[in-house]
Design a protein around this motif. Sequence first.
Motif, PDB file in Angstrom:
ATOM      1  N   ILE A 272       0.860  -1.185   0.000  1.00 35.83           N
ATOM      2  CA  ILE A 272       0.000   0.000   0.000  1.00 35.83           C
ATOM      3  C   ILE A 272       0.898   1.237   0.000  1.00 35.83           C
ATOM      4  O   ILE A 272       1.904   1.270   0.719  1.00 35.83           O
ATOM      5  CB  ILE A 272      -0.907  -0.001   1.250  1.00 35.83           C
ATOM      6  CG1 ILE A 272      -1.792  -1.244   1.257  1.00 35.83           C
ATOM      7  CG2 ILE A 272      -1.760   1.253   1.305  1.00 35.83           C
ATOM      8  CD1 ILE A 272      -2.567  -1.422   2.557  1.00 35.83           C
ATOM      9  N   PRO A 273       0.616   2.253  -0.821  1.00 36.72           N
ATOM     10  CA  PRO A 273       1.448   3.471  -0.803  1.00 36.72           C
ATOM     11  C   PRO A 273       1.614   4.011   0.609  1.00 36.72           C
ATOM     12  O   PRO A 273       0.659   4.068   1.393  1.00 36.72           O
ATOM     13  CB  PRO A 273       0.651   4.441  -1.691  1.00 36.72           C
ATOM     14  CG  PRO A 273      -0.101   3.562  -2.630  1.00 36.72           C
ATOM     15  CD  PRO A 273      -0.464   2.341  -1.826  1.00 36.72           C
ATOM     16  N   ASN A 274       2.838   4.397   0.933  1.00 39.10           N
ATOM     17  CA  ASN A 274       3.137   4.852   2.297  1.00 39.10           C
ATOM     18  C   ASN A 274       2.231   5.981   2.766  1.00 39.10           C
ATOM     19  O   ASN A 274       1.839   6.039   3.935  1.00 39.10           O
ATOM     20  CB  ASN A 274       4.597   5.314   2.376  1.00 39.10           C
ATOM     21  CG  ASN A 274       5.574   4.193   2.136  1.00 39.10           C
ATOM     22  OD1 ASN A 274       5.203   3.018   2.181  1.00 39.10           O
ATOM     23  ND2 ASN A 274       6.826   4.535   1.879  1.00 39.10           N
ATOM     24  N   CYS A 275       1.899   6.892   1.843  1.00 34.53           N
ATOM     25  CA  CYS A 275       1.124   8.060   2.249  1.00 34.53           C
ATOM     26  C   CYS A 275      -0.265   7.683   2.742  1.00 34.53           C
ATOM     27  O   CYS A 275      -0.882   8.414   3.522  1.00 34.53           O
ATOM     28  CB  CYS A 275       1.028   9.057   1.094  1.00 34.53           C
ATOM     29  SG  CYS A 275       0.312   8.378  -0.415  1.00 34.53           S
ATOM     30  N   VAL A 276      -0.793   6.534   2.293  1.00 34.76           N
ATOM     31  CA  VAL A 276      -2.105   6.091   2.764  1.00 34.76           C
ATOM     32  C   VAL A 276      -2.040   5.762   4.248  1.00 34.76           C
ATOM     33  O   VAL A 276      -2.990   6.010   5.006  1.00 34.76           O
ATOM     34  CB  VAL A 276      -2.578   4.856   1.965  1.00 34.76           C
ATOM     35  CG1 VAL A 276      -3.864   4.286   2.544  1.00 34.76           C
ATOM     36  CG2 VAL A 276      -2.774   5.212   0.506  1.00 34.76           C
ATOM     37  N   LEU A 277      -0.898   5.215   4.696  1.00 33.90           N
ATOM     38  CA  LEU A 277      -0.764   4.803   6.084  1.00 33.90           C
ATOM     39  C   LEU A 277      -0.301   5.951   6.986  1.00 33.90           C
ATOM     40  O   LEU A 277      -0.896   6.208   8.038  1.00 33.90           O
ATOM     41  CB  LEU A 277       0.219   3.632   6.191  1.00 33.90           C
ATOM     42  CG  LEU A 277      -0.175   2.364   5.417  1.00 33.90           C
ATOM     43  CD1 LEU A 277       0.914   1.313   5.544  1.00 33.90           C
ATOM     44  CD2 LEU A 277      -1.496   1.805   5.929  1.00 33.90           C
ATOM     45  N   GLU A 318       5.971  16.092  -4.484  1.00 34.31           N
ATOM     46  CA  GLU A 318       6.053  15.727  -3.078  1.00 34.31           C
ATOM     47  C   GLU A 318       5.383  14.379  -2.907  1.00 34.31           C
ATOM     48  O   GLU A 318       4.220  14.210  -3.263  1.00 34.31           O
ATOM     49  CB  GLU A 318       5.376  16.772  -2.200  1.00 34.31           C
ATOM     50  CG  GLU A 318       5.485  16.468  -0.705  1.00 34.31           C
ATOM     51  CD  GLU A 318       4.899  17.578   0.138  1.00 34.31           C
ATOM     52  OE1 GLU A 318       4.213  17.254   1.115  1.00 34.31           O
ATOM     53  OE2 GLU A 318       5.119  18.753  -0.173  1.00 34.31           O
ATOM     54  N   CYS A 319       6.088  13.423  -2.364  1.00 38.63           N
ATOM     55  CA  CYS A 319       5.594  12.058  -2.375  1.00 38.63           C
ATOM     56  C   CYS A 319       6.110  11.304  -1.170  1.00 38.63           C
ATOM     57  O   CYS A 319       7.273  11.485  -0.768  1.00 38.63           O
ATOM     58  CB  CYS A 319       6.042  11.370  -3.669  1.00 38.63           C
ATOM     59  SG  CYS A 319       5.670   9.616  -3.724  1.00 38.63           S
ATOM     60  N   ASP A 320       5.263  10.515  -0.572  1.00 42.74           N
ATOM     61  CA  ASP A 320       5.672   9.641   0.522  1.00 42.74           C
ATOM     62  C   ASP A 320       6.198   8.342  -0.070  1.00 42.74           C
ATOM     63  O   ASP A 320       5.580   7.293   0.087  1.00 42.74           O
ATOM     64  CB  ASP A 320       4.500   9.370   1.469  1.00 42.74           C
ATOM     65  CG  ASP A 320       4.016  10.634   2.131  1.00 42.74           C
ATOM     66  OD1 ASP A 320       2.829  10.717   2.402  1.00 42.74           O
ATOM     67  OD2 ASP A 320       4.843  11.530   2.367  1.00 42.74           O
ATOM     68  N   TYR A 321       7.289   8.419  -0.754  1.00 46.99           N
ATOM     69  CA  TYR A 321       7.807   7.249  -1.473  1.00 46.99           C
ATOM     70  C   TYR A 321       9.173   6.885  -0.906  1.00 46.99           C
ATOM     71  O   TYR A 321      10.041   7.731  -0.752  1.00 46.99           O
ATOM     72  CB  TYR A 321       7.935   7.544  -2.969  1.00 46.99           C
ATOM     73  CG  TYR A 321       8.477   6.404  -3.770  1.00 46.99           C
ATOM     74  CD1 TYR A 321       7.658   5.345  -4.144  1.00 46.99           C
ATOM     75  CD2 TYR A 321       9.816   6.363  -4.140  1.00 46.99           C
ATOM     76  CE1 TYR A 321       8.141   4.299  -4.874  1.00 46.99           C
ATOM     77  CE2 TYR A 321      10.314   5.307  -4.866  1.00 46.99           C
ATOM     78  CZ  TYR A 321       9.472   4.277  -5.234  1.00 46.99           C
ATOM     79  OH  TYR A 321       9.962   3.230  -5.958  1.00 46.99           O
ATOM     80  N   ALA A 322       9.348   5.641  -0.526  1.00 48.87           N
ATOM     81  CA  ALA A 322      10.605   5.186   0.026  1.00 48.87           C
ATOM     82  C   ALA A 322      11.247   4.199  -0.936  1.00 48.87           C
ATOM     83  O   ALA A 322      10.575   3.348  -1.458  1.00 48.87           O
ATOM     84  CB  ALA A 322      10.405   4.543   1.390  1.00 48.87           C
TER      85      ALA A 322
END
Length: 322
Positions: A272-277, A318-322
Amino acid sequence: MVYYGQTSCEQDTERYLDVVKYVFSSYKKEVPLVINTMGWVKGEGLLLLIDTIRLLSPSHVVQMDVYDWKAMAPLTPEYVHHTPGLYTKGKQQGRCKHVGVSAAENWTPSEGEGDASAPEYKLLYVHPEFPRAGIAGEARVHSGILRDMSMLGYLGQLQSPDVGAVLPLHSLVPYQVPFSAVALRVIHTDVAPTNIMYAVNASWVGLCRIPDEISCQTDGPVLLTQTPVCDCLGFGIVRGVDMEKKLYHILTPVPPENLRAVNCLLLGNIAIPNCVLVGQQGVEGEIPYVTSDYNYSILGAGKLKKKKHFKRREYAFECDYA
């Protein structure tokens, strides 16, 4: 649609060919079909591409070269005819690679197509004149971002059509699905039955339909011993597991009339995309499914990096992507 469950088929090329065969079997040849192959064209990836061309018997192959990279050989009908693939043999080759029962062994050409190992198609060779095309590192990053955006768009169907605040996962009402109604299977790795619920909780799953009837002698979850190649009707998130009532809590935008056919949950190596959590608002204390108190020295552990910025030319993401 079939849920393969991984971003690369490198770990299980045999299942990949089984999936290709299963999907292609639904093609009725009433309309033109465009097959968009993947970008893995080195080593076994090229051999797998040769298998795919040989087995699907296309009428045209469009090959795009790369401007500043050593070009691969043109995939002419003669080249494909004489070159052995990963599971199929070329002309004058005695044996093909054998891994158990090959996914390609049971393939037979359709009527009028002749010998499956001697394809007849027209090659359209395209040589683009722009640099840095096909750079592997950039492609992986961009494909990951696009995958996250696609998943976010899919989950956006769970939100109200009215313009307003985005509801976090814990504010959405899930479906309650009894353990006995669906079978479970983790695609990409082996998970002990005692740990299966830890793996499934807060995970992205394919909502699938297998032809077999679901039955289990116990009141626990129904576990499949092999990964099925079957229809996928959509996707969802297992928001929680109620061990007392034997229920899965699943969030999905798939309409109820289609959910009635779902009897299998497939869990793959798609996160699940990090930003959802980490972006859930209105939570007091710990964010659901996210912890800051964890021993990161444990093998396999890793941190989710929040608010990482990517800049490319004049655009900023801008993205919560690791």
